[in-house]
Write a protein that holds these residues in place. Sequence first.
Motif, short mmCIF file in Angstrom:
data_model
loop_
_atom_site.label_atom_id
_atom_site.label_comp_id
_atom_site.label_asym_id
_atom_site.label_seq_id
_atom_site.Cartn_x
_atom_site.Cartn_y
_atom_site.Cartn_z
N MET A 42 -51.14 -22.70 83.71
CA MET A 42 -52.00 -21.77 83.15
C MET A 42 -52.22 -20.89 84.43
O MET A 42 -52.71 -21.23 85.55
CB MET A 42 -53.25 -22.16 82.82
N SER A 43 -52.20 -19.55 84.16
CA SER A 43 -52.58 -18.57 85.36
C SER A 43 -54.08 -17.88 84.81
O SER A 43 -54.19 -17.72 83.72
CB SER A 43 -51.55 -17.38 85.55
N THR A 44 -54.67 -17.58 85.87
CA THR A 44 -56.08 -16.70 85.73
C THR A 44 -55.84 -15.41 86.05
O THR A 44 -55.32 -14.82 86.72
CB THR A 44 -57.01 -17.40 86.98
N ASN A 45 -56.50 -14.74 84.64
CA ASN A 45 -56.43 -13.27 85.06
C ASN A 45 -57.37 -12.70 85.48
O ASN A 45 -58.50 -12.38 84.70
CB ASN A 45 -55.91 -12.72 83.45
N VAL A 46 -57.53 -12.29 86.74
CA VAL A 46 -58.73 -11.63 87.41
C VAL A 46 -58.72 -10.25 87.19
O VAL A 46 -57.67 -9.54 87.61
CB VAL A 46 -58.83 -11.97 89.02
N VAL A 47 -59.87 -9.62 86.42
CA VAL A 47 -59.55 -8.35 86.28
C VAL A 47 -60.49 -7.52 87.19
O VAL A 47 -61.67 -8.05 87.37
CB VAL A 47 -60.37 -7.92 84.74
N PRO A 48 -59.93 -6.35 87.68
CA PRO A 48 -60.92 -5.75 88.75
C PRO A 48 -62.26 -5.34 87.89
O PRO A 48 -62.21 -4.87 86.82
CB PRO A 48 -60.10 -4.43 88.86
N THR A 49 -63.40 -5.35 88.51
CA THR A 49 -64.63 -4.94 87.91
C THR A 49 -64.69 -3.48 87.54
O THR A 49 -65.39 -3.18 86.69
CB THR A 49 -65.88 -5.26 88.71
N THR A 50 -64.04 -2.62 88.11
CA THR A 50 -64.07 -1.20 87.70
C THR A 50 -63.33 -1.06 86.39
O THR A 50 -63.47 -0.19 85.69
CB THR A 50 -62.98 -0.41 88.66
N ASP A 51 -62.61 -1.92 85.80
CA ASP A 51 -61.99 -2.04 84.50
C ASP A 51 -62.62 -2.86 83.47
O ASP A 51 -62.24 -2.73 82.20
CB ASP A 51 -60.52 -2.59 84.47
N LEU A 52 -63.83 -3.56 83.87
CA LEU A 52 -64.65 -4.42 82.92
C LEU A 52 -65.87 -3.20 82.40
O LEU A 52 -66.42 -2.46 83.04
CB LEU A 52 -65.21 -5.43 83.82
N ASP A 53 -66.22 -3.57 81.09
CA ASP A 53 -67.67 -2.95 80.69
C ASP A 53 -68.67 -4.04 81.03
O ASP A 53 -68.41 -5.14 81.58
CB ASP A 53 -67.53 -2.79 79.13
N SER A 54 -69.80 -3.52 81.04
CA SER A 54 -70.97 -4.04 81.59
C SER A 54 -71.43 -5.62 80.92
O SER A 54 -71.97 -6.29 81.57
CB SER A 54 -72.40 -3.16 81.90
N ALA A 55 -71.19 -5.76 79.83
CA ALA A 55 -71.43 -6.67 78.94
C ALA A 55 -70.51 -7.67 79.54
O ALA A 55 -70.93 -8.81 79.90
CB ALA A 55 -70.95 -6.55 77.36
N GLU A 56 -69.28 -7.67 79.81
CA GLU A 56 -68.41 -8.85 80.31
C GLU A 56 -68.93 -9.23 81.86
O GLU A 56 -69.04 -10.26 82.02
CB GLU A 56 -66.79 -8.10 80.84
N LEU A 57 -69.57 -8.15 82.49
CA LEU A 57 -70.06 -8.61 83.74
C LEU A 57 -71.35 -9.22 83.62
O LEU A 57 -71.62 -10.36 84.28
CB LEU A 57 -70.52 -7.41 84.76
N ARG A 58 -72.00 -8.71 82.53
CA ARG A 58 -73.23 -9.71 82.43
C ARG A 58 -72.87 -11.14 81.99
O ARG A 58 -73.76 -12.09 82.40
CB ARG A 58 -74.14 -8.85 81.20
N LYS A 59 -72.07 -11.45 81.18
CA LYS A 59 -71.62 -12.68 80.59
C LYS A 59 -70.96 -13.49 81.71
O LYS A 59 -71.25 -14.66 81.87
CB LYS A 59 -70.34 -12.45 79.55
N ALA A 60 -70.32 -12.82 82.68
CA ALA A 60 -69.97 -13.66 84.03
C ALA A 60 -71.02 -14.08 84.73
O ALA A 60 -71.34 -15.25 85.05
CB ALA A 60 -68.93 -13.01 84.84
N PHE A 61 -71.85 -13.16 84.95
CA PHE A 61 -73.25 -13.48 85.90
C PHE A 61 -73.88 -14.46 85.19
O PHE A 61 -74.83 -15.35 85.57
CB PHE A 61 -74.15 -12.32 86.00
N GLY A 62 -74.09 -14.40 83.71
CA GLY A 62 -74.94 -15.23 82.91
C GLY A 62 -74.29 -16.62 82.96
O GLY A 62 -75.18 -17.50 82.43
#
Length: 168
Positions: A1-21
Amino acid sequence: MSTNVVPTTDLDSAELRKAFGAFPTGVVALAGISDTEPTVIVASSFAVGVSQEPPLVMFAVQQSSTTWPMLRSLPSLGVSVLGECHTDVIRQLSSKDKTQRFAGVGTTVLPSGALLIDDAPVHFECAIESSHTAGDHEIVVLRVTGLANDHSKQPIVFHRSAFARLSA
Ligand SMILES: Cc1cc2nc3c(=O)[nH]c(=O)nc-3n(C[C@H](O)[C@H](O)[C@H](O)COP(=O)(O)O)c2cc1C
């Protein structure tokens, strides 16, 4: 299994909030008396272990906060680590309507003006040491000038936008 790391510049803020949460934290109430009014900010960004000598803790406050300007000039702030018995009042203490935040909440005011929420597992009495701009927040470093421990009480855990208990 590989981990798909997405650049934060391509993320919407909801994804960022989920990760922080996904990172579990405690919840504290920072409080004092401002112009005779009990005043509080609830924060999950609180962190200990900044420094033991001198004893320093920190939290981050939104630049847009309308409550922080009332607290930031006070000589002393109470920091109450909120416990399992506070679960039902956390939303109330952090509501936009400042007038009802303390309704039915037991509090104690120290001679310094620091305001404590009763029945917390840990209370800190703090003075602001420094503050540092960090994006849309201000990182506030607090010097701990006094504390009270109650080992019989468990802290509440904030995780994925919900409150969880350490004990089953
Ligand atoms: C669980 C929880 C954690 C919070 N953590 C923070 C925090 O770390 N920093 C912050 O500035 N606000 C935080 N807030 C929001 C504030 O408690 C409060 O709702 C906000 O300051 C209210 O707006 P005002 O400052 O304009 O009165 C949190 C709220 C909740 C419910």
